[in-house]
Enzyme design. Structure first.
Site, PDB file in Angstrom:
ATOM      1  N   ALA A  93     -25.388  -7.935   1.207  1.00 41.74           N
ATOM      2  CA  ALA A  93     -25.208  -8.252   2.622  1.00 41.74           C
ATOM      3  C   ALA A  93     -23.947  -9.066   2.827  1.00 41.74           C
ATOM      4  CB  ALA A  93     -26.418  -9.027   3.145  1.00 41.74           C
ATOM      5  N   SER A  94     -23.345  -8.912   3.976  1.00 45.98           N
ATOM      6  CA  SER A  94     -22.161  -9.651   4.375  1.00 45.98           C
ATOM      7  C   SER A  94     -21.056  -9.485   3.346  1.00 45.98           C
ATOM      8  CB  SER A  94     -22.509 -11.110   4.622  1.00 45.98           C
ATOM      9  OG  SER A  94     -21.553 -11.689   5.477  1.00 45.98           O
ATOM     10  N   GLY A  95     -20.737 -10.524   2.563  1.00 42.10           N
ATOM     11  CA  GLY A  95     -19.725 -10.353   1.529  1.00 42.10           C
ATOM     12  C   GLY A  95     -20.095  -9.252   0.558  1.00 42.10           C
ATOM     13  N   ILE A 112     -19.495 -16.137   4.052  1.00 42.00           N
ATOM     14  CA  ILE A 112     -20.035 -14.898   4.599  1.00 42.00           C
ATOM     15  C   ILE A 112     -21.360 -14.663   3.922  1.00 42.00           C
ATOM     16  CG2 ILE A 112     -19.618 -12.442   4.925  1.00 42.00           C
ATOM     17  CD1 ILE A 112     -16.657 -13.027   4.459  1.00 42.00           C
ATOM     18  N   TRP A 158     -19.143  -6.255   2.347  1.00 40.46           N
ATOM     19  CA  TRP A 158     -17.685  -6.190   2.437  1.00 40.46           C
ATOM     20  C   TRP A 158     -17.098  -5.490   1.203  1.00 40.46           C
ATOM     21  CZ3 TRP A 158     -14.796 -10.166   5.712  1.00 40.46           C
ATOM     22  CH2 TRP A 158     -13.422  -9.921   5.718  1.00 40.46           C
TER      23      TRP A 158
END
Length: 589
Positions: free
Chosen positions: A388-390, A588, A393
């Site tokens: 998730a998030s990072g 993040i 990314w």
């Protein structure tokens, strides 16, 4: 005379170093001989798997583990053990100790699939637990039988998410918090530190995800135990946490002490009561090569690379309180990706991600490398418990993304928590003296709150980073920015929902990702060998526990040079290594 004395000292030190190297080489030779010999597996044996702990995705290189103790069994080792045991005529079945199971829901799903595939061989899987919770029970539902001892602890009272908010305590301590975020659902951890109460969108997200996981659990119990979902919900609401209660409601298969379970296993194997039950530990069995059973062979290879933990720029490895364990540096990942690019025998890459977030610059370095490599060779992401998030990314530019139904993913958003200890210092009569050149030189030191102008600048930069995150996600997933914005907003999705929203491409685990990578590389199914690419230190450095060249130089008395090669971490050095300017306050997650 002094020169001769100095030469003599150097000569003695050189002999000591050479002697040490010889000793290391001897240890390596012995270790290699023992490891190459492999474990001795008796006939009519049962593979015993203990699932206590977090089920690590990776393990550090440790050539002495086989000599001095049991080597770490990674999650992939456990999956591979099931594959080998299914084909190994010496292994008649598997018994699994579920006590202390610490894997997440996605790992439980992947293990369930591995157990189901193993059972197709006609061999049994028996579970045993002195205490069990919902997640471990969810895994046990895939087994032939589950036993518990008398008065064993059986917890099936539902699922819960707790959010602890710290601003009240911090305020009493004299620590102020300025909280910035973009994405209305961003984020549980950010709001823990940044707000005294969870906002309505985040409450909505928590409740939706909790309901989805609860319904998945109820459905699995109902199917495995031949109950209606309504009956399962009634059991959950009336749970008595004992093995006796579970047996009376047919949720487990028997109450037995471990020796009685062993006796039952002997009967399965047609052994006499006085005969020994041969068991093989997972740590020993991992030493049996897959190739012994025609698995993981072939000239074409698929490189396996890991990203585990909070992702940061640089080498990583430092403690990570927020995500647990050590941080994951971008540089080891990039080196492995570039090795995969150079090697002609590696036709595709599986990038295994188990990360709840990271710092913006480190994540973007990895994302860019994945984006660049996918133009040359397929890169398929395999998401574990969390990406998730990072974690998303670094995944979003891949050729394809595979996730388990319960993987936590998405969370395309950004937040920052900036502490201010001005009141704390005053209460403790600590008086910092600030000397600066530049009106905002001390803005992020934490000795005072940001003024309105500084807060506005910081907020604007955060917004730019959020918009860039969304636009890069849109480009990686082949969506318009508007379409990606609709599913971004910092919202964490399950893998199941992420598939519906186009954030991932397929549901499954490592094996699914490997098959997809082979397909994209146009490799015949089942003919590629998976090779984990090195992201660790060399063997000598691992044995010595520090940089080998530093150790040798220090032993020779060249300590000053050794220290100069490892300078202290200073702001200038951080800037030189291009750490993201907001890396400390920005996370993040």
């Amino acid at each position: 005379m002094d020169i001769l004395k100095q030469i003599g000292v150097w000569f003695v030190r050189a002999l000591a170093v050479l002697g040490g190297l010889v000793l290391v080489l001897v240890v390596l030779a012995i270790a290699s001989a023992l490891l190459l010999r492999g474990p001795q597996i008796p006939a009519d044996a049962v593979l015993k798997i203990e699932l206590a702990g977090e089920l690590p995705e990776t393990a550090p290189v440790d050539l002495t583990a086989g000599l001095l103790g049991s080597p770490t069994v990674t999650f992939k080792d456990q999956l591979d053990n099931f594959k080998k045991a299914a084909r190994d005529s010496r292994i008649k079945g598997v018994v699994i100790d579920l006590d202390g199971f610490g894997g997440g829901w996605a790992k439980a799903e992947e293990l369930r699939d591995a157990i189901a595939e193993f059972r197709k061989s006609g061999k049994f899987v028996v579970g045993y637990a002195e205490g069990i919770n919902e997640r471990a029970y969810y895994l046990a539902l895939a087994m032939d039988q589950l036993f518990m001892p008398p008065t064993g602890y059986f917890e099936m009272n539902g699922l819960v998410t707790e959010v602890t908010h710290w601003p009240g305590l911090l305020q009493k301590l004299g620590v102020g918090i300025q909280y910035f975020r973009y994405g209305k659902y961003k984020s549980v951890s950010g709001e823990s530190f940044g707000r005294a109460e969870t906002t309505a969108p985040v409450k909505e997200m928590i409740n939706v995800n909790l309901t989805e996981q609860f319904e998945t659990f109820v459905g699995a119990v109902a199917q495995a135990r031949k109950l209606s979902p309504a009956q399962v919900r009634t059991f959950i609401d009336s749970n008595r946490p004992t093995a006796e209660w579970a047996l009376s409601n047919k949720l487990i298969d028997g109450i037995a002490y471990w020796d009685e379970v062993e006796s039952g296993l002997k009967k399965r194997l047609s052994l006499d009561a006085d005969q020994k039950l041969e068991t093989v530990s997972a740590s020993d069995y991992q030493g049996v090569p897959l190739s012994d059973f025609g698995l993981n062979t072939g000239a074409d290879k698929i490189g396996l690379i890991y990203s585990v933990g909070l992702i940061v720029a640089g080498e990583g490895g430092g403690p990570n309180i927020l995500a647990g364990g050590a941080s994951q540096g971008s540089e080891p990942i990039i080196r492995a990706l570039r090795e995969a690019e150079k090697r002609a025998d590696i036709k595709a890459i599986v990038f295994r991600v188990d990360s709840p977030g990271g710092a913006g610059l480190g994540c973007d370095f990895v994302r860019r490398e994945v984006e660049r490599l996918r133009k040359i060779k397929p890169v398929v992401v395999s998401m574990s418990d969390s990406a998730a998030s990072g974690g998303y990314w670094v995944s979003m530019a891949a050729s394809a993304i595979v996730a388990e139904p319960s993987t936590a993913t998405g969370s395309i958003g950004i937040y920052s928590v900036i502490p201010n200890v001005e009141t704390l210092y005053r209460n403790l009569t600590i008086t910092p003296e600030i000397y600066k050149r530049g009106a905002r030189a001390d803005a992020l030191r934490g000795n005072r709150p940001l003024n309105p102008e500084e807060a506005k600048i910081f907020d604007e930069e955060l917004l730019k980073n959020y918009r860039r995150f969304v636009s890069l996600a849109a480009a990686g997933r082949g969506k318009s920015v508007a379409a990606m914005e609709a599913v971004a907003q910092g919202r964490t999705w399950s893998g199941r929902k992420a598939l519906q929203l186009g954030l991932v491409d397929k549901l499954g685990g490592l094996d699914t990702a490997v098959a997809l990578a082979a397909e994209k590389a146009k490799i015949k199914a089942g003919t590629a060998a998976v090779e984990k690419l090195d992201q660790e230190k060399g063997a000598i450095e691992t044995l010595l526990g520090q940089n080998a060249s530093h150790w040798l130089l220090s032993a020779l008395g060249i300590e000053r040079t050794s220290r100069e090669w490892a300078p202290p971490l200073t702001p200038d050095l951080l800037r030189e290594h291009r750490l993201f300017p907001l890396a400390l306050p920005l996370r993040i997650d």
